[in-house]
Design a protein around this motif. Structure first.
Motif, PDB file in Angstrom:
ATOM      1  N   LEU A 238      -5.158   5.409   0.120  1.00 32.97           N
ATOM      2  CA  LEU A 238      -4.236   6.166   0.976  1.00 32.97           C
ATOM      3  C   LEU A 238      -3.748   7.418   0.243  1.00 32.97           C
ATOM      4  O   LEU A 238      -3.708   8.521   0.808  1.00 32.97           O
ATOM      5  CB  LEU A 238      -3.055   5.267   1.339  1.00 32.97           C
ATOM      6  N   ALA A 239      -3.395   7.235  -1.032  1.00 34.06           N
ATOM      7  CA  ALA A 239      -2.872   8.357  -1.813  1.00 34.06           C
ATOM      8  C   ALA A 239      -3.932   9.452  -1.953  1.00 34.06           C
ATOM      9  O   ALA A 239      -3.638  10.634  -1.757  1.00 34.06           O
ATOM     10  CB  ALA A 239      -2.425   7.869  -3.190  1.00 34.06           C
ATOM     11  N   TYR A 240      -5.176   9.044  -2.252  1.00 28.56           N
ATOM     12  CA  TYR A 240      -6.220  10.053  -2.411  1.00 28.56           C
ATOM     13  C   TYR A 240      -6.477  10.782  -1.096  1.00 28.56           C
ATOM     14  O   TYR A 240      -6.700  11.997  -1.076  1.00 28.56           O
ATOM     15  CB  TYR A 240      -7.508   9.427  -2.954  1.00 28.56           C
TER      16      TYR A 240
ATOM     17  N   PRO B 171      -3.192   6.128 -10.952  1.00 32.34           N
ATOM     18  CA  PRO B 171      -3.684   4.935 -10.240  1.00 32.34           C
ATOM     19  C   PRO B 171      -3.731   3.704 -11.145  1.00 32.34           C
ATOM     20  O   PRO B 171      -3.435   2.592 -10.702  1.00 32.34           O
ATOM     21  CB  PRO B 171      -5.082   5.322  -9.781  1.00 32.34           C
TER      22      PRO B 171
ATOM     23  N   GLY C 212      -4.218  11.268   1.184  1.00 30.18           N
ATOM     24  CA  GLY C 212      -3.068  12.153   1.353  1.00 30.18           C
ATOM     25  C   GLY C 212      -3.213  13.421   0.517  1.00 30.18           C
ATOM     26  O   GLY C 212      -2.963  14.527   0.993  1.00 30.18           O
TER      27      GLY C 212
ATOM     28  N   ALA D  66       0.833  -1.201   0.000  1.00 29.70           N
ATOM     29  CA  ALA D  66       0.000   0.000   0.000  1.00 29.70           C
ATOM     30  C   ALA D  66       0.870   1.254   0.000  1.00 29.70           C
ATOM     31  O   ALA D  66       0.613   2.188  -0.764  1.00 29.70           O
ATOM     32  CB  ALA D  66      -0.924   0.000   1.212  1.00 29.70           C
TER      33      ALA D  66
ATOM     34  N   LEU E   5       1.138   9.465  -5.199  1.00 25.64           N
ATOM     35  CA  LEU E   5       1.374  10.779  -4.594  1.00 25.64           C
ATOM     36  C   LEU E   5       2.441  11.554  -5.358  1.00 25.64           C
ATOM     37  O   LEU E   5       2.282  12.746  -5.613  1.00 25.64           O
ATOM     38  CB  LEU E   5       1.805  10.614  -3.135  1.00 25.64           C
TER      39      LEU E   5
ATOM     40  N   GLY F 224      -3.479   1.262  -1.153  1.00 30.03           N
ATOM     41  CA  GLY F 224      -2.504   2.307  -1.451  1.00 30.03           C
ATOM     42  C   GLY F 224      -3.125   3.461  -2.218  1.00 30.03           C
ATOM     43  O   GLY F 224      -2.853   4.627  -1.937  1.00 30.03           O
ATOM     44  N   ILE F 225      -3.989   3.137  -3.181  1.00 28.81           N
ATOM     45  CA  ILE F 225      -4.625   4.201  -3.970  1.00 28.81           C
ATOM     46  C   ILE F 225      -5.548   5.023  -3.067  1.00 28.81           C
ATOM     47  O   ILE F 225      -5.552   6.253  -3.112  1.00 28.81           O
ATOM     48  CB  ILE F 225      -5.380   3.606  -5.182  1.00 28.81           C
TER      49      ILE F 225
ATOM     50  N   THR G  77       2.440   1.747  -3.465  1.00 26.76           N
ATOM     51  CA  THR G  77       1.471   2.253  -4.437  1.00 26.76           C
ATOM     52  C   THR G  77       1.158   3.712  -4.161  1.00 26.76           C
ATOM     53  O   THR G  77       1.112   4.543  -5.067  1.00 26.76           O
ATOM     54  CB  THR G  77       0.171   1.433  -4.366  1.00 26.76           C
ATOM     55  N   ALA G  78       0.962   4.031  -2.868  1.00 28.10           N
ATOM     56  CA  ALA G  78       0.637   5.406  -2.491  1.00 28.10           C
ATOM     57  C   ALA G  78       1.775   6.328  -2.911  1.00 28.10           C
ATOM     58  O   ALA G  78       1.528   7.438  -3.386  1.00 28.10           O
ATOM     59  CB  ALA G  78       0.388   5.498  -0.997  1.00 28.10           C
TER      60      ALA G  78
END
Lengths: 221, 401
Positions: free
Chosen positions: B343-345, B367, B347, B29, B37, B340-341, B32-33
């Motif tokens: 998490l990225a969004y 993504p 963030g 995760a 990011l 991870g995706i 990916t993040a």
């Protein structure tokens, strides 16, 4: 029907070649009940592995229900194991994270049978072993005797013609051992060919055929 | 085995070791993040720069004296010295109906002084239209007066930094100062927003173009900024400009016309490539997470060797076992990617809430690319352990405990 002719099996141990089986002939009729006995290292486990198609002999012929198995590709041997052979191990070999019913279901799942058919056959196999109330228990919630009966239910759920048991009572006390033997003999009485590998004289005496082995050969039958 | 059974079996094997599974998922995760990011950061930077350019005006043309493009014609026999771009040339451009405004520019450096305070700054000579062409605003006073661009009026408009340095917080409007050896009167103050890419007008003084030409004793222009009538008339305006200059320069094509679009396109490409590079670097962490998945799967295979032996005894084919372990690795990769995706969004959302001035923008491809790469990683790194499991010898596997 099982026909072994001139079976050889050699293992390389260090720089020494050990003959686990030498020039072994054996015929078992359908519905036979045989106990394979002998000291450690006499080749009885190797014989069982070859009978169960888990191992290939180095020479000789093994015909299972008329099919010559020694030169079959692994794929076909896996299929024969799935359809015609059941295994019962000394250490049970149940998968700890699965319930009794799921463990019994495993061979049917591997064979890709539809879910409804699986449920019915699992229920029937558990019922035959008197384990219906234990269906949703995991192995660590069952006694040794119950575990071995789950293993027998698993070995017979596909209705194989041949049941191979390797020291099936080795990890059990006398009472549960007797239960397990009774269950196996009941299956034999229904026509299943039963081969039991054992050290146990008491267990060996009960079989119709006693095959004594030593040093990779049959001493007495 | 049926695919759904393979899936449920793999999922149950994973949930049997929650700690191990969670840790691997976390690694996947985070990796990916990181990819998503960082590409959002790159894309944010790209948009930021493009926005800055937009502030210059999108229908801007810049005329530079001298020819910078080669056309593949005959090399000039007589050393081609480009003609100066003059005020007359700039004024003549207004004859095209596609040209709306013209701002000639001269640039030089000179000492600006008030009393004992002095400062060496950029001096920009232009006309009244400059403020509109460059989209500047005034904080106080007025801009250069319209009228004949040839008149060298002694007036100046100051940037914020310069005014602060010379007048110490007092209003500069109406005050006098010296630029070089000439006297000027301050008539306007630019607003603080007058910083835009390429030039910092905050530390500069703007004076009429004729005054600057006299100051630097140079009749040539540095640039001419032209505002076209609209975005769609940019090309025709550029053609008109070339034709007008050619007519005035005895048939010589000796200016270069740069459109805002060309400039923008260049920056767009550079920053796009930068974003890809940064995302690529982040993808290395995906590979690391992939190695982790492989490690976990190898441990799993060696711990479950007797189980593999059992499956084979029960009639599992090599490909059944392969499928089981590969599905496990893929499940880890997929679940990690989805987390991870997300998490990225999260963030990006947090960052944008904290720093409204610079917005992160997740590009659409990020993504998708992250998902593809991590699933590929899962497959690639799951294959070795799965094959090891599939090829186990059943007799040995069963007796290993």
């Amino acid at each position: 029907m099982i026909e072994l002719h001139g079976i050889e099996r050699r293992f390389q141990v260090g720089d020494q070649v050990v003959h686990a089986l030498r020039d072994l002939d054996l015929t078992l009729a359908d519905g036979d009940y045989a106990a394979v006995m002998g000291p450690s290292g006499s080749g009885k486990s190797t014989l069982l592995n070859i009978l169960g198609l888990l191992d290939r002999p180095d020479a000789g012929s093994y015909r299972l229900d008329g099919i010559e198995t020694t030169r079959l590709p692994e794929e076909r041997r896996a299929r024969l194991r799935r359809e015609r052979i059941g295994f019962v191990f000394q250490a049970f070999h149940l998968i700890p994270r699965l319930t009794a019913a799921e463990n019994v279901e495993l061979p049917l799942t591997l064979a890709g049978r539809p879910v409804r058919e699986r449920r019915q056959q699992v229920a029937a196999a558990l019922e035959a072993m008197g384990l219906t109330p234990r269906a949703d228990h995991r192995p660590d919630q069952l006694s040794g005797g119950q575990r071995q009966r789950v293993a027998i239910a698993r070995a017979t759920v596909t209705r194989p013609g041949l049941l191979l048991a390797d020291e099936p009572t080795g990890n059990l006390d006398r009472a549960s051992g007797d239960d397990v033997i009774a269950a196996l003999e009941a299956l034999n009485a229904q026509g299943l060919t039963l081969v039991v590998v054992t050290h146990d004289q008491h267990l060996g005496e009960r079989a119709r055929r006693r095959i004594h082995m030593d040093d990779g050969a049959v001493l007495a039958d | 085995m049926q695919p759904t059974d393979t899936l449920t079996s793999a999922a149950r094997a994973l949930t049997a070791h929650p700690t191990r599974t969670w840790l691997t998922l976390a690694a996947m995760a985070f990796a990916t993040a990181a990819v998503v990011l960082l590409s959002a950061l790159g894309e944010g930077a790209r948009r930021y720069v493009l926005d800055e350019f937009m502030q210059l005006g999108t229908h801007l043309l810049i005329i530079v004296p001298g020819r910078h493009e080669t056309t593949g014609g005959m090399p000039p026999l007589f050393g081609e010295t480009p003609r100066d771009l003059t005020l007359g040339d700039a004024q003549a451009l207004l004859r095209s109906r596609h040209v709306e405004r013209v701002a000639p520019i001269t640039v030089g450096a000179a000492e600006v002084s008030v009393g004992a305070l002095s400062r060496e700054v950029t001096i920009l000579g232009s006309t009244a239209d400059f403020i509109d062409v460059r989209r500047l605003t005034l904080a106080a006073g007025r801009f250069l007066p319209p009228g004949d661009p040839d008149r060298a009026l002694p007036v100046a408009v100051l940037g914020q930094t310069l005014a602060e340095a010379l007048f110490r917080g007092e209003s500069p409007i109406g005050r006098r100062l010296r630029i070089g050896d000439r006297r000027f009167r301050v008539i306007g103050l630019l607003s603080a927003g007058g910083v835009s890419l390429g030039s910092n007008l905050a530390d500069a003084a703007i004076i009429p173009v004729a005054s600057a030409q006299a100051l630097f004793d140079d009749p040539g222009l540095f640039r001419v900024l032209v505002q076209a009538g609209g975005r769609e008339s940019l090309d025709t305006a550029a053609d008109d400009i070339r034709a007008i200059i050619r007519a005035r320069h005895e048939g010589e094509d000796d200016v270069t016309v740069i459109t805002q679009d060309a400039l923008l396109g260049t920056f767009d490409r550079i920053l796009g490539a930068l974003t890809l590079a940064v995302a690529g670097i982040a993808a290395i962490s995906l590979a690391v997470a992939g190695v982790l998945i492989m490690n976990v799967m190898l441990v799993s295979v060696s711990q479950r060797t007797p189980e593999v032996g059992l499956l084979k005894a029960l009639g599992a084919r090599q490909r059944d076992v392969l499928g089981l372990f590969l599905t496990e690795a893929l499940l880890l990769a997929c679940a990690g990617t989805v987390a991870g995706i997300a998490l990225a969004y999260a963030g990006v959302w947090l960052f944008n809430a904290q720093f409204p001035a610079f917005q992160l923008v997740v590009p659409v491809w990020a993504p998708l690319a992250a998902a593809l790469v991590s699933i590929g990683t899962g497959l690639l790194f799951g294959l070795l352990p799965a094959r090891r499991a599939a090829r186990l010898d059943p007799v040995r596997a069963l007796n290993e405990a």
